[in-house]
Structures are given as C-alpha cells and as structure tokens.
Design an enzyme around this catalytic site. Structure first.
Site, PDB file in Angstrom:
ATOM      1  N   ARG A  74       0.903  -1.221  -0.016  1.00 13.26           N
ATOM      2  CA  ARG A  74      -0.003  -0.056  -0.058  1.00 13.26           C
ATOM      3  C   ARG A  74       0.782   1.205  -0.117  1.00 13.26           C
ATOM      4  NH1 ARG A  74      -2.538  -0.063   4.855  1.00 13.26           N
ATOM      5  NH2 ARG A  74      -1.645   1.849   5.427  1.00 13.26           N
ATOM      6  N   TYR A 128     -12.771  18.752 -15.303  1.00 10.60           N
ATOM      7  CA  TYR A 128     -13.111  17.599 -15.122  1.00 10.60           C
ATOM      8  C   TYR A 128     -14.353  17.256 -14.175  1.00 10.60           C
ATOM      9  CZ  TYR A 128     -13.394  12.436 -14.845  1.00 10.60           C
ATOM     10  OH  TYR A 128     -14.010  11.312 -14.925  1.00 10.60           O
ATOM     11  N   ASP A 205      -4.014  20.091 -14.265  1.00  5.47           N
ATOM     12  CA  ASP A 205      -4.295  18.603 -14.859  1.00  5.47           C
ATOM     13  C   ASP A 205      -4.110  18.584 -16.441  1.00  5.47           C
ATOM     14  OD1 ASP A 205      -5.688  16.569 -15.912  1.00  5.47           O
ATOM     15  OD2 ASP A 205      -7.393  16.954 -14.604  1.00  5.47           O
ATOM     16  N   LYS A 230      -6.080   7.903 -19.866  1.00  5.74           N
ATOM     17  CA  LYS A 230      -6.469   8.535 -21.143  1.00  5.74           C
ATOM     18  C   LYS A 230      -5.148   8.044 -21.972  1.00  5.74           C
ATOM     19  CE  LYS A 230      -9.917   9.545 -19.073  1.00  5.74           C
ATOM     20  NZ  LYS A 230     -10.245  10.940 -18.447  1.00  5.74           N
TER      21      LYS A 230
HETATM   22  C1  LIG Z   1     -10.466  11.356 -17.037  1.00  5.80           C
HETATM   23  C2  LIG Z   1     -10.116  12.378 -16.579  1.00  5.80           C
HETATM   24  C3  LIG Z   1     -10.023  12.709 -14.904  1.00  5.80           C
HETATM   25  C4  LIG Z   1     -10.229  11.629 -14.061  1.00  5.80           C
HETATM   26  O1  LIG Z   1      -9.491  10.326 -14.194  1.00  5.80           O
HETATM   27  P1  LIG Z   1      -9.894   8.993 -13.862  1.00  5.80           P
HETATM   28  O2  LIG Z   1      -8.745   8.291 -14.290  1.00  5.80           O
HETATM   29  O3  LIG Z   1     -10.938   8.608 -14.642  1.00  5.80           O
HETATM   30  O4  LIG Z   1     -10.113   9.099 -12.429  1.00  5.80           O
HETATM   31  C5  LIG Z   1      -9.536  13.926 -14.675  1.00  5.80           C
HETATM   32  N1  LIG Z   1      -9.268  14.834 -15.459  1.00  5.80           N
HETATM   33  C6  LIG Z   1      -9.289  15.025 -16.699  1.00  5.80           C
HETATM   34  C7  LIG Z   1      -8.958  15.830 -17.522  1.00  5.80           C
HETATM   35  C8  LIG Z   1      -9.718  13.515 -17.338  1.00  5.80           C
HETATM   36  O5  LIG Z   1     -10.029  13.512 -18.440  1.00  5.80           O
END
Ligand SMILES: *Cc1c(COP(=O)(O)O)cnc(C)c1O
Length: 416
Positions: A74, A128, A205, A230
């Site tokens: 963990r 998001y 982000d 992604k």
């Molecule tokens: C998909 C996404 C998230 C969240 O990510 P997860 O892997 O689904 O938890 C956060 N920020 C952006 C810009 C995203 O496209």
C-alpha cells in the site's frame, strides 16, 4: 529499482523511457520487468525493519544514495517504482513522480495534501466533472472554499489569485474539456509569484495534452496531475493516475497520504501501464495528425456550425496561449452542428466507426454528447458560460485511418 543513471539527462525522453529505471539483475535477468505480486516485503534484519519504519514515520532520514525500503505494497512496490522512474523523462522538468489507482485519486490525494480547513482553492471551469464535484461538494463540507474562474480568462484568474483569502492551491485544467479553451499557465505562475514567498501551489491537470505536447513544469507550475487512463495508457483498458513535480518536497505530503488512503496503483496495472509509456508520444502524434485532417475538413462541412479545435482558434488571446504553451493541437475536437440535441443524437446514431462512449485518449476513436453525459451535472448557467450547447459532440480521435473516420462522419452528417 533505479539503475544508477538517474542523473543522465543527456538522453532524449524516448531513449530514457526505454533505458532507465529498471535493472534486469533484480528481475532474474528478464529484459522487461517482472510483476511483483506481493503485498509485503521481507526485511534482512530486525534493525532494517526498525530503520524502515523510522524513515516512514519521519523519525530518521534516508542516508545519501539510500532508496526507500520496500515494506508493504500500500506504501510502495517495485512495479510502482519502475513505472514512476519511466514516467519521469516523459514529463519535462519532473524530478519526482507518484502513480495512483485513478486520475481522480491523484487529484483528490494531491488536493487533500495541500489544503486545510479555512483555506481556498481557485480552479478553472469547465473542469473534469469529478474534480468539480470534489471541490464544490466535498471540500466545501470540510471547510475549504472553492473559487471557480472561467478557463481562458486571464484577467479573472489574476484577480482571483490576488484577492482570494488563504489561497493554497490554484488548479488549472487546460485545454478545457470539451471546448478546448486554453488557460495561460505562465501568466498564472507570474500572478502567484506576486504574492511573495508564502504562495499557493499551481497544479495543472495535463491529461489532455501531456506529456507530449504541453509541459507545465517548464512554465513554472508546481505539480502536474494526470488521468493515466487516457493517453498514457492509450487502450481504454485500465484506470490510473499520476502526480509529478520538479520539487520532490511537494510530493512528500502527497506520498504519505497515498500510503494512508491506499491510492497507489496495483502491481499488475503498473506493469501494463509501464509497457505503454514508450509509445505514448508516437500514439499521440499519430492521433493528432488524424485529428488535424478531420477538424480542418469538417469545419467546412455545410451541416457543421463550427469545429472547436486549436488550429481553428480565432480569438487572438487563445491563439497566443496555444502557440506559447502547446507543441501540437492534440487529438480532441468538438463539433457543433446546426440544430439541437436531436441533430447531435442523430449524428451519434449514424456514426459506425467511432464508438459512443465517454473517456478519451485511446487508440480507438470515441464520440459523446457532453451536455447529457460528461457534463450533465452542469447548471444552465454553467453550460452557457462554458459554451456547451445541445448540438455539441465531442470526438476523441484515435489511430484509425483518418480518411475512413472522415468518410464515416460525413455519411453520419448526411443523416443529421
Ligand atoms: C478522465 C479525467 C480525469 C479523471 O481520471 P480517472 O482516471 O477517470 O479517475 C481527470 N481529469 C481529466 C482531464 C480527465 O479527462
């Protein structure tokens, strides 16, 4: 797991990702890492165990060159360490990386590590949906004040940074999803530095353009966050996230909360994601070339009102931001049709190649209707402010031949 060439920054990222961070001697000579599916690690002596716990609790410091001991999965495990080492060269300017079991857990863990009750977080919108909900609904209840600023509005962001009391974090998501509106990272950094030595951290982000086309740490941001689900993973088959920084101290608190919450990615997933990293840049470049072709051509289609895509920006300030912080336009675009929701739904029903699904960044193209799916939690005012209309369809362009994708969109437009 580092093989001692950490400081060798003469190599380029695509070479480094394949040569650093993994010592075959520690994996019985295998050319690619093994999967270490163990929940716990054996200590060579009781003294070593005592020292490892002293270091974890902050009662002792690591000796120079001493690595963090493996204790319990963990906290840390070899596949996470290998993956983090491989991610470093891909994120320009990064000196430390932490992997998470989702993008949301990276964002949540990073925000909780750097925010306390009574403090504020300024964030760009649209952001998001999960990030928005976490700030607006959850952090609010814990006494953290969230201040939303429209993405791309530099003056409003300057003002929010200057005037928000007890500001601890500025969270920027750029380009915004699904409009691709860009926020000027460097300008936000300058605004924050005007506040003096005790200043908020800038978190970006970077899921949409990073790590290949946008480099927030080089622009002065403190922490870069990812949904690795992604582009980094790229095959729509796992959920993961990252936090990276040029200053390991910014990640220390996040690491300790990751250990507490258990938001580290599991060994199997780390191993899968690790194998995807050497091809991230290649995949992103190919998808971007496809997207450019499709965006330029659909923008001239009679049934299309407009295409939202960085090479089609008309606003002077957006063009300037694009040129100063993005190396390429990326593989996300949004199509606004003439008509309303019905036109968008008919178009979506008519598309045969791209799948109607949320998420993005995979080798397969995906299409969705943001207003009724990814952004359905917005108020009418938020829709209007963000420019998300009934006839807007978001496209994540993948690696199919662009001519097939374009022909498919064109035949679906005929029905719309
Ligand atoms: C998909 C996404 C998230 C969240 O990510 P997860 O892997 O689904 O938890 C956060 N920020 C952006 C810009 C995203 O496209």
């Amino acid at each position: 797991m580092a093989d001692g060439d950490k400081g060798n920054r003469a190599l380029r990222p695509s070479t480094e990702v394949l040569t650093r961070g993994f010592d075959p001697a520690l994996s019985v000579g295998s050319a690619r890492p093994a999967v270490f599916r163990s929940s716990t690690y054996v200590f060579p002596s009781p003294e070593a165990a005592e020292h490892a716990f002293d270091v974890m609790a902050g009662r002792a410091r690591l000796a120079p060159e001493e690595g963090v001991a493996l204790v319990y999965s963990r906290f840390n495990h070899p596949n996470a360490e290998i993956l983090e080492e491989h991610m470093l060269p891909l994120e320009a300017g990064a000196q430390a990386a932490l992997v998470f079991n989702s993008g949301m857990s990276a964002i949540v863990t990073a925000l909780l590590a750097h925010l306390q009750p009574g403090q504020s977080v300024v964030y760009t919108v649209p952001i998001y949906g999960g990030s928005q909900k976490f700030i607006q609904s959850f952090l609010q209840q814990w006494g953290v004040n969230g201040v939303a600023v429209p993405g791309g509005n530099s003056r409003a962001l300057d003002a929010a940074i200057a005037n928000t009391p007890n500001l601890a974090v500025v969270l920027i998501e750029t380009p915004a999803n699904p409009t691709l509106t860009m926020t000027d990272i460097r300008r936000a950094v300058e605004s924050v530095h005007k506040l003096g030595a005790i200043r908020p951290l800038i978190m970006v982000d970077n899921t949409m353009m990073g790590p290949t086309f946008q480099h927030p740490l080089l622009l002065g941001a403190d922490i870069v966050l990812y949904s690795a689900t992604k582009y980094l993973s790229g095959f729509s088959d796992l959920i993961g996230g990252f936090a990276l920084s040029k200053d390991p101290h910014h990640l220390a608190k996040i690491r300790s909360l990751r250990s507490l919450f258990g938001t580290i990615l599991q060994p199997d997933e780390c191993w899968i994601l690790d194998g995807r990293l050497p091809t991230v840049a290649t995949r992103m470049r190919a998808a971007t070339e496809n997207a450019q072709q499709i965006a330029q051509k659909l923008a001239r289609h009679a049934k299309v009102k407009r295409v939202l895509y960085p090479t089609l920006f008309e606003d002077g300030d957006q063009v300037r931001i694009r040129d100063s912080q993005c190396d390429a336009p990326g593989a996300m675009l949004s199509i606004e049709l003439h008509g309303g929701k019905q036109a968008a739904f008919t178009f979506l029903r008519g598309i045969r190649i791209a799948r109607n699904a949320v998420s993005l960044g995979g080798v397969e193209s995906l299409v969705c209707h943001p207003k009724t799916t990814t952004h359905s939690g917005f108020t009418e005012q938020e829709f209007a402010q963000a420019g998300i209309g009934d006839a807007l369809v978001r496209v994540s362009v993948g690696l199919e031949d662009w001519r097939d994708l374009l022909a498919d969109f064109e035949q679906a437009l005929q029905t719309a």
